[in-house]
Design a protein around this motif. Sequence first.
Motif: not given
Length: 333
Positions: A305-315
């Motif tokens: 139902t969706a494609e996820e492209t989120e990416d949270f960088p590390v500190m």
Amino acid sequence: MLQKTGQPLTIRLCGPRGFCAGVDRAIQIVVLALKKYGAPVYVRHEIVHNRYVVEGLQNLGAVFVEELDEIPATHRHCPVVFSAHGVPKSVPRDAEDRHLFYLDATCPLVSKVHKQAIRHYRLGRHVVLVGHAGHPEVIGTMGQLPQGAVSLIETEEDVAAFSPEDPAALGFVTQTTLSVDDTAGIITALQARFPEMQAPAAESICYATTNRQDAVKEAAPGADLFLVVGAPNSSNSRRLVEVAERAGSKRALLVQRASEIPWDSLGPIRTIGLSAGASAPEIIVNEIIEAFRERFEVTVELAVTAEETEDFPVMRALRDVELTRADMAFVNG
């Protein structure tokens, strides 16, 4: 030796499923810290709610503690990682008082809820938090503000019993991993009782929670069984079980491994749904599919139902360390 029944079985495999960007980032932080600083790396509370992941990190040298006073004085030079669920403000203060070096792996979307709650408070509003009592994320969010500044609402019945000092000065936020439908009902009830209550600047329930629930709603109707891979203490995984039942699956179960599936009592099944909570690794999803292949003639259908492209960088402190596929093999298979 298992005998295949020859019975056809369709598995409706949900997408998105499994790790979200916040969980992936938190696990990477622990692995990168181990590579950069060596073992042990201490982790306050389970980094994510998944036993397979926790045990994999323990095998690499992570040591899990519930409170900072469990860290030996001789190991104060070792890093301590705060879990993805977030912590009260008192925890970093305690770490500084103990001269500990800490890395905060709080999911950025949980941090966003913290900021929204703080903003309500600074604008003179009493904060209403919709969530589940005792969940680490709720404890962390309530701990951003002075005692008494936040009221927890769990149900629509709680709304009816809630009597704030100033009904005209309220602002709400929510736990990120709630049932979208349940939360909508609670917020509607709050807004009906307190029409001047202010909403947060952005949606509190995170994209990953919403996406996984939407995919389950797509796959559940008419399913004889729906399996959700996740831990019993994983809020988002438990909500997926509830969503599957409400969306039309005859039965829904939360399992951590294929070995937990009650094979002898499944009864006649022709169609099952399969998803995984945001802290469950894909290797376990594959394990479950293979376990069904050993018993049935399996066809896999995708319910995407969706494609996820989120990416949270590390500190920044860990960005000089290279992360390889082998480093994450214990969760990726």
